[in-house]
Scaffold this active site. Structure first.
Site, PDB file in Angstrom:
ATOM      1  N   HIS A  57       0.829  -1.208   0.000  1.00 52.46           N
ATOM      2  CA  HIS A  57       0.000   0.000   0.000  1.00 52.46           C
ATOM      3  C   HIS A  57       0.866   1.263   0.000  1.00 52.46           C
ATOM      4  CE1 HIS A  57      -3.536  -2.445   0.727  1.00 52.46           C
ATOM      5  NE2 HIS A  57      -2.932  -3.010   1.758  1.00 52.46           N
ATOM      6  N   ARG A  96       6.685   3.207 -11.013  1.00 51.60           N
ATOM      7  CA  ARG A  96       7.737   4.138 -10.598  1.00 51.60           C
ATOM      8  C   ARG A  96       8.417   4.730 -11.839  1.00 51.60           C
ATOM      9  NH1 ARG A  96      11.241   0.825  -6.306  1.00 51.60           N
ATOM     10  NH2 ARG A  96      10.434  -1.003  -7.406  1.00 51.60           N
ATOM     11  N   GLU A 112       5.944  -3.927 -12.954  1.00 49.68           N
ATOM     12  CA  GLU A 112       7.304  -3.433 -13.187  1.00 49.68           C
ATOM     13  C   GLU A 112       8.087  -4.437 -14.033  1.00 49.68           C
ATOM     14  OE1 GLU A 112       7.748  -0.706  -9.146  1.00 49.68           O
ATOM     15  OE2 GLU A 112       8.817  -2.609  -9.242  1.00 49.68           O
TER      16      GLU A 112
END
Length: 337
Positions: free
Chosen positions: A17, A151, A250
């Site tokens: 989270h 990211r 990712e």
């Protein structure tokens, strides 16, 4: 806009989270929003949420600490235009009450368990756009991999070169590993000839880390990575063994052929959907995975460059790296209208 993010992380609940909400927090901050976190603290176990709080502070965000036994009273004092919640510690009452305190409320979801009295829902997972959410008429649904929050370093990645044979294998189950899954995998695979790059998360128990270190000392093909540079290791490895959480996206952005393990109930649909699309090879819940099955799956991928090439190609097609920008654009829109 002043935005509060309600999320926790720690030894028992993991860091998922915190990590995914930080991607959104950073992008919101870059767009001149005032972003801060609201995190729980336990009076009985002060270390319970310590890892999450420390991670948020390390990333440059202020944290308001609230008592886990009196959440609503504490949240009523928070001054913000918008509250975004990323937590499983919620129910319908929670959403109804916080709606009174903030101009906008949103929830980052992956289970679809309730009627959501919020202004927007974010579910970044594959197939989420097919789910039937119970929401208000005006609630905005930001669903599927168009809204996957990667990211920054994973948003512009070159195509993966697939080698003829496998040499390096990454192993990652997340920031925490309360059940010692990493230890079990390493013990299963230690006799194989591949080099294993094992990610040791910040919330691993001391006992499991000690056992992994002993295993690494005895088996030179097992290398432990603390404070790992994830994208660097992904790019150096030929395949990955991963939990079926956010790390899968990712890995997908990097085109890494991946063997998936389900380590929590909320990962089941993700693992099954990506397996159906032939993006990953999903072995199911970790408790049921045998040494024979795991070793055979690796050996099959080693022999089959065409299968790895197909997995790599398909994986890079599911995420475009613009998901978090789409979410930020929506939040700016509702604030200006």
């Amino acid at each position: 806009m002043k935005i509060a993010i309600r999320a926790d992380g720690g030894l028992q609940i993991g860091m998922g989270h915190i990590m995914r909400s930080l991607v959104l927090a950073k992008e919101l901050k870059k767009n001149n929003n005032d972003v801060f976190y609201v995190c729980k603290q336990s009076s009985l176990l002060p270390e319970k949420y310590e890892a999450g709080i420390n991670k948020v502070k390390e990333q440059g965000f202020d944290v308001i600490i609230i008592n886990e036994g009196d959440i609503f009273a504490e949240l009523s004092k928070i001054q913000a235009d918008c509250l975004i919640t990323d937590s499983y510690d919620v129910n319908e009452e929670y959403f109804n009450i916080i709606k009174k305190y903030f101009k906008f409320t949103g929830y980052i979801d992956d289970m679809n368990l309730y009627y959501f009295n919020v202004d927007f829902i974010i579910n970044q997972n594959i197939g989420a756009e097919e789910w039937k959410y119970k929401v208000n008429k005006g609630t905005k649904l930001l669903l599927g991999t168009d809204y996957t929050m990667l990211r920054e370093e994973f948003r512009r990645v070159k195509d993966k070169f697939i080698d003829e044979r496998i040499h390096n294998i990454m192993i990652t189950v997340g920031a925490s590993d309360f059940n010692g899954i990493t230890n079990k995998i390493c013990d299963y695979l230690k006799e194989l000839h591949f080099k294993f790059h094992v990610i040791v998360g910040p919330c691993f128990t001391k006992e499991n880390i000690y056992e992994l270190m002993k295993l690494s000392e005895k088996n030179k093909n097992i290398e432990l990575h603390f404070h790992a540079d994830m994208i660097k290791i992904m790019n150096e490895c030929d395949i990955c063994i991963s939990a079926c959480g956010s790390t899968l996206y990712e890995l997908a952005s990097c085109g890494i052929p991946t063997i998936g393990l389900i380590v929590a109930d909320n990962q089941k649909k993700i693992g099954e959907k990506l397996n159906q699309l032939k993006v990953i090879k999903n072995l199911g819940f970790y408790q049921k995975i045998s040494k024979k099955k795991l070793c055979e799956t690796i050996k099959d991928l080693d022999r089959n460059i065409e299968k790895r090439q197909e997995m790599s190609k398909k994986s890079m097609e599911i995420v475009d790296g613009k998901g978090v920008n789409r979410i930020v654009s929506y939040l700016e829109y509702i604030n200006n209208n």
